[in-house]
Design an enzyme around this catalytic site. Structure first.
Site, PDB file in Angstrom:
ATOM      1  N   CYS A 135      39.828 -11.555  51.727  1.00  0.00           N
ATOM      2  CA  CYS A 135      39.089 -11.251  50.494  1.00  0.00           C
ATOM      3  C   CYS A 135      37.696 -10.674  50.765  1.00  0.00           C
ATOM      4  CB  CYS A 135      38.982 -12.501  49.638  1.00  0.00           C
ATOM      5  SG  CYS A 135      40.576 -13.273  49.353  1.00  0.00           S
ATOM      6  N   HIS A 263      33.697 -11.940  44.712  1.00  0.00           N
ATOM      7  CA  HIS A 263      35.151 -11.932  44.786  1.00  0.00           C
ATOM      8  C   HIS A 263      35.696 -12.792  43.656  1.00  0.00           C
ATOM      9  CE1 HIS A 263      39.184 -12.443  46.001  1.00  0.00           C
ATOM     10  NE2 HIS A 263      39.024 -13.658  46.467  1.00  0.00           N
ATOM     11  N   ASN A 293      43.354 -13.044  41.237  1.00  0.00           N
ATOM     12  CA  ASN A 293      42.698 -12.829  42.532  1.00  0.00           C
ATOM     13  C   ASN A 293      43.433 -11.705  43.270  1.00  0.00           C
ATOM     14  OD1 ASN A 293      41.886 -12.963  45.204  1.00  0.00           O
ATOM     15  ND2 ASN A 293      41.891 -15.201  45.295  1.00  0.00           N
TER      16      ASN A 293
END
Ligand code: UT7
Length: 336
Positions: A135, A263, A293
C-alpha cells in the site's frame, strides 16, 4: 508462509525525524480507472456472514469494484496511464520512465510497467519496471521516479507513475475479516522535476510478514491474510509520525496543508490521525466508501478525484501518507 515474528508493541516507524528528500516535483496530470463490477456491502453479505452495518461502521466502506472477465491490473494500469498522458497533453515520446506499483501484477514477468509500455507505445529508451511496496507502493514509485529523473540520463523528462491492483484475485471469499475490505483499481500521474513545485518525501520499512501477507511462488496459498488489529495500531501510529516528520522537514504546520491524502484502508484510522493532529474538518480526504482499500492505487485515485473535483488549485499543498504490508510506510508533501 512468511517467518512468524512477534507483533510490534509500540509500532515501528522512524524513531526520530531524519533527512527527508527535498527537491521539486511537478504533477502535470493524473488519471484513474476502475473495473466495471460494483460490489456493494449487501452483495458481500450474500457471500460471507457480514452486513452493511458492520462493514460501514467499522471501516467506512460501502462498495468496491472487482475486475470482470477480461479486466486485470494491466488493463486498469493501462487505462489510468493513458488518461493521465492525454490530460497532460503529452505524447509517448515525452515519457522517459514508466513505473508501476502493485502487489497483484498479472504476471511475475513481464511487469505491469512493461505491459503498459507496450500498450502505450513508449520509446525503447524509456525504462519500465514494477515496484512492490504494497500500500506504500505509489509513494515508493514516486520517490524512485524523482531520484531517477534527478540522477539518470533519461531520454525524456517526464515519468509515468502508476499504482494498479487487482486484489479481488487474492481474496479468500470465505474469510469475512479480509474479503470485505479490498477493491480493484488504478491511478496514475505524469511527473517531472521542477524547482517551482517543492517536494519532500520519506520512506521506511520493517520486515514483518506475519501481520499482512499474500501468496507468491514459495506458497501454495495465494490468499491475502491480515492481523487487522495489529495493522490498525501500526497505521494509527505511523500516520501522525509521518505527517509530523514531513511538516518539520518543510518548516510548515498542518494549517499550511490544503489536503492530507492517506492510504484509504479504514475511515476510523484516518479519523484517529486527523483528531490526533488537530486537523480541520474535511482536511483528511476519504473515499474508501466508494473504492474500499485499493492498496497501491488508493493514493493516486484520491489525487485524481481531488483534481477532477477542482480541489487542487495551482500552488496547493497536498500531504500523502502510505502504510501497509512489508511493513512499509512513506510520505510525500507535494506542491501543485
Ligand atoms: O492496507 C493495508 C493496511 N490495512 C489496514 O490498515 C487495516 C487495519 N485494520 C482494520 O482496519 C480493522 O482492524 C479491521 C477492519 C480489519 C477489523 O476491524 P476491528 O474493529 O479491528 O474488528 P475485529 O478484528 O476486532 O473483529 C471484531 C469482531 C469479531 O467478532 P468477535 O470475536 O468479537 O465475536 C470478528 O469476528 O467482528 C467480527 N468480524 C466481522 N463481523 C462481521 C470480522 N470481520 C467481520 C465482518 N463482518 N466482515
Amino acid at each position: 508462509m512468511p517467518e512468524q515474528r512477534t507483533a510490534p508493541q509500540a509500532g515501528p516507524g522512524p524513531a526520530a525525524p531524519g533527512p527527508a528528500r527535498a527537491g521539486g516535483l511537478e504533477i502535470a496530470a493524473t488519471g484513474r480507472a476502475v473495473p466495471g463490477r460494483v460490489i456493494t456491502n449487501d452483495d458481500m453479505a450474500r457471500v460471507v456472514d457480514t452486513s452493511d452495518e458492520w462493514i460501514a461502521s467499522r471501516t467506512g466502506i460501502r462498495q468496491r469494484y472487482f475486475c470482470a472477465e477480461g479486466q486485470s491490473a494491466f488493463t486498469l494500469a493501462r487505462d489510468a496511464a493513458a488518461q493521465a498522458l492525454a490530460r497532460a497533453g503529452l505524447s509517448p515520446a515525452d515519457i522517459g520512465l514508466c513505473l508501476c506499483a502493485s502487489f497483484t501484477a498479472d504476471n511475475a514477468t513481464p511487469s505491469l510497467a512493461c505491459q503498459v509500455h507496450g500498450a502505450l507505445g513508449l520509446g525503447e529508451e524509456c525504462p519500465a519496471f514494477d515496484v512492490n511496496a504494497a500500500c506504500t507502493g505509489f509513494l515508493t514509485a514516486l520517490g524512485t521516479a524523482r531520484c531517477m529523473l534527478a540522477a539518470s540520463a533519461l531520454a525524456a523528462p517526464w515519468a509515468l507513475v502508476i499504482g494498479a491492483e487487482c486484489i479481488s484475485r487474492v481474496l479468500d471469499m470465505a474469510d469475512r475479516s479480509t474479503c470485505v475490505l479490498f477493491g480493484d483499481g488504478a491511478g496514475a500521474a505524469v511527473v517531472r522535476l521542477s524547482a517551482a513545485h517543492p517536494y519532500w518525501s520519506c520512506l521506511g520499512a520493517r520486515g514483518d510478514g506475519a501481520l499482512l501477507h499474500a501468496g507468491g511462488t514459495a506458497s501454495a496459498d495465494r490468499f491475502l491474510h491480515m492481523q487487522g488489529q495489529a495493522v490498525f495500531r501500526f497505521a494509527a501510529d505511523i500516520i501522525p509520525r509521518t505527517v509530523a516528520r514531513l511538516l518539520a522537514e518543510a518548516g510548515l504546520t498542518l494549517a499550511d496543508i490544503d489536503c492530507v491524502v492517506c492510504h484509504q484502508a479504514n475511515g476510523r484510522i484516518i479519523d484517529h490521525a486527523a483528531k490526533k493532529l488537530g486537523a480541520r474538518p474535511g482536511q483528511f480526504y476519504k473515499n474508501m466508501d466508494r473504492y474500499a482499500n485499493t492498496s497501491a492505487a488508493s493514493i493516486p485515485i484520491a489525487l485524481d478525484e481531488l483534481a477532477r473535483g477542482g480541489r487542487l488549485a495551482p500552488g496547493a499543498r497536498v500531504l500523502c501518507v502510505g502504510f501497509g504490508a512489508g511493513l512499509t510506510w512513506g510520505g510525500a508533501l507535494l506542491t501543485l
